[in-house]
Design a protein around this motif. Structure first.
Motif, short mmCIF file in Angstrom:
data_model
loop_
_atom_site.label_atom_id
_atom_site.label_comp_id
_atom_site.label_asym_id
_atom_site.label_seq_id
_atom_site.Cartn_x
_atom_site.Cartn_y
_atom_site.Cartn_z
N THR A 1 -10.85 7.09 -6.88
CA THR A 1 -9.51 6.97 -7.45
C THR A 1 -9.53 5.81 -8.44
N ASP B 1 0.57 9.23 -6.16
CA ASP B 1 0.93 10.63 -5.94
C ASP B 1 1.87 11.12 -7.03
N ASP C 1 -12.25 5.40 -0.52
CA ASP C 1 -11.87 6.64 0.18
C ASP C 1 -13.05 7.60 0.32
N LYS D 1 -7.01 2.85 -9.70
CA LYS D 1 -5.76 2.20 -9.32
C LYS D 1 -5.48 1.00 -10.22
N THR E 1 0.60 4.09 -2.92
CA THR E 1 0.30 5.48 -2.58
C THR E 1 1.34 6.42 -3.17
N SER F 1 0.83 -1.22 0.00
CA SER F 1 0.00 0.00 0.00
C SER F 1 0.86 1.26 0.00
N GLU F 2 2.00 1.22 0.68
CA GLU F 2 2.90 2.38 0.68
C GLU F 2 3.43 2.65 -0.72
#
Length: 571
Positions: A223, A66, A249, A225, A62, A58-59
């Motif tokens: 979003t 971004d 979200d 993804k 993200t 997940s990091e």
């Protein structure tokens, strides 16, 4: 029973090749440019990837999302001065990274340090002239730059470096493999040539981000993804981009609201089922992309499929894309494979090798059909690596035991929980080389009892098949589904025959003599269709498998008949 790692054939293989351990360094390796090989680690780009590998799935996602929000794509003029282009773009903000690639001309992906730089650039860009075609005035992050005075522009002496967006042909790959010094090195060369590059990954996330720009017109908190091969570390250059519209979200802001004496909620359209809502959403987004999306062509709305989706070609990035809605279990599968791919460098090298081998021999195909899919093949490799002694990767149940509260996920009644922190997973004590693992994979599945047993990654062991499909691979999460249900008996028998033939080639070949004779050896020999050189031998092996199947059925009938006679006598 644990997978054996010995045997006379494998002992001979180890002795003849004098293989180093999986982490050994100093092997020659060819880069994408085809230049002379340089001494390098057998693990590709280990130092460069170590920081990324320590991050959770997940990091990483993200950060990538971004990054994509701060990125634009520019169709460049044919006479391009890179220095002048970057100098101009820097007037709108700091350019953090950039690269060029070829797709219907020269294109540049530009990543700014701040999103405000994109707004500044958009303010300076004009709307195309409507002299020939009327344009839809949607201001995207896709731009076309042309030179005002092309005659006066001086072209740079050094040509632009273009980032490859597709892998090299198998013929060229075989030539590179023949220059390696071991089968392990060959497998890492294949991995290096076929895996997604940093540039290609950025382009994939940008494609999702551009689709999100349209979706946000209807659903501001949504979003888009990527999932599947684009993010699970097993993606191949040239593969499609699977993406999904995520609404998870949308409700998070409610927790930030101040205390109120009222229960407050939005007035929203209510539909009788989630499936109908998904179909409506995709229908609208599909129409939006078709009518207004720059470069979105060949849009197909496939709304009655088990998983409704919109297929389209995204010309600016060159990707074929599949868009679905809130595919949570698919994301969990992507994360599971991401974890397996990060645990040991041999995992990805073996998966890429097996998938390339399968494609060469017609065992897999991009079109739907009765053949084994890449996902099924990947699951088979994972299962094999769970069965080695000691295991190279843990079972899904073992990963579940390491999960904490934040890792708990119940989706549609299915338990999709497993640990996300890679540091909690103990490294394997298995030090076997890729050379031997490749032979063992072919031996294992060349002798696997597919008639009786199924493949279960959650347990990490063979279990009896719950139904009669030729190949049964349990879905890791939706345990009532067989991910290989499409595979028929002839395709499975073909896979077994190819596995046996490949094991035989690797065990019997004389590497030194083949190199002297300038013949393909090792992995290179496996990437040449067997039928071209030994079709009669392959027919005999295929016939042997068919005969074994028929023989086993006859034996079963004889046994049943004998039992019936005994019962009759007993009466």
């Amino acid at each position: 029973m644990a997978l054996r790692t010995g045997g006379p054939a494998l002992a001979l293989l180890r002795g003849r090749l004098r293989l180093p351990g999986p982490g050994a360094r100093g092997h020659a390796r060819l880069g994408r440019s085809g230049a002379a090989a340089q001494p390098a680690a057998e693990e590709p780009r280990e130092d460069a990837e170590v920081s990324t590998r320590k991050k959770t799935f997940s990091e990483v996602q993200t950060e990538r999302l971004d990054q994509a929000e701060r990125t634009v794509l520019i169709k460049c003029p044919s006479k391009l001065n890179e220095k002048k282009l970057l100098q101009y773009l820097s007037s709108h903000g700091n350019v953090k990274s950039h690269f060029f690639f070829e797709n219907r001309g020269i294109n540049a992906l530009i990543e700014f340090s701040e999103k405000s730089s994109i707004a500044s650039l958009q303010d300076a860009v004009g709307i195309p002239s409507a002299s020939e075609h009327h344009v839809v005035p949607f201001k995207s992050r896709l731009f076309t730059f042309t030179l005002k005075n092309p005659v006066s522009q001086r072209i740079e002496d050094s040509p632009l470096h273009l980032s490859p967006q597709c892998h090299i042909p198998v013929k060229d790959l075989i030539e590179k493999l023949c220059l390696a010094d071991s089968i392990s090195s060959q497998m890492y060369i294949l991995l290096n040539e076929y895996q997604l590059t940093e540039e290609n990954i950025k382009l994939r996330f940008l494609a999702c981000s551009l689709v999100r720009d349209f979706a946000c017109a209807y659903f501001p908190d949504s979003t888009v993804k990527p999932f599947g091969s684009s993010v699970n570390t097993f993606g191949k250059l040239g593969s499609d981009v699977d993406m999904f519209l995520d609404f998870s979200d949308a409700g998070k802001h409610a927790t930030k609201l101040k205390k109120s004496p009222f229960e407050m909620e939005y007035q929203m359209k209510r539909l009788p089922s989630e499936r109908l809502a998904t179909q409506r959403i995709l229908s609208v987004i599909g129409d939006c992309l078709d009518n207004f999306g720059p470069g979105c062509v060949n849009v197909q709305k496939i709304l009655n499929a088990r998983c409704p989706l919109v297929k389209f070609s995204h010309q600016p990035t060159g990707f074929q894309c599949d868009l679905s809605v809130s595919n949570s279990i698919a994301i969990r599968s992507s994360e599971l494979l991401y974890i397996y791919g990060c645990l040991d460098s041999r995992v990805r090298a073996l998966v890429f090798t097996i998938r390339c081998w399968a494609r060469v021999h017609g065992l897999t195909n991009s079109a739907p059909g009765a053949w084994i899919t890449n996902f099924s093949l990947t699951m088979m490799v994972m299962f094999f690596l769970q069965r080695t002694s000691p295991p190279i990767i843990p079972t899904l149940d073992q990963l579940k035991e390491l999960a904490d509260e934040n890792d708990k996920h119940i989706i549609g009644g299915y338990d999709c929980s497993f640990v996300s922190d890679l540091r909690k997973i103990k490294p394997t004590k298995n030090k076997e080389t890729l050379d031997v693992l490749l032979v063992e994979f072919f031996e294992y599945f060349g002798n696997f009892d597919f008639r009786k047993n199924s493949i279960n990654l959650r347990k990490g062991k063979e279990v009896n098949k719950p139904e009669s499909s030729p190949l049964y691979i349990w879905n890791p999460f939706e345990q009532d589904l067989n991910i290989s249900k499409n595979v028929n008996q002839p395709q499975l028998e073909k896979f077994i025959a190819m596995a046996r033939e490949s094991a035989w080639i690797l065990q019997k070949e004389d590497k030194t003599q083949q190199m002297i004779d300038k013949e393909p050896w090792g992995l290179a020999a496996l990437l040449i269709p067997f039928g071209k050189s030994n079709s009669s031998k392959m027919k005999n092996r295929m016939k042997g498998i068919g005969s074994e199947t028929i023989r086993s059925l006859l034996d079963s009938l004889k046994l049943n008949n004998a039992n019936s006679q005994q019962k009759a006598v007993g009466k």
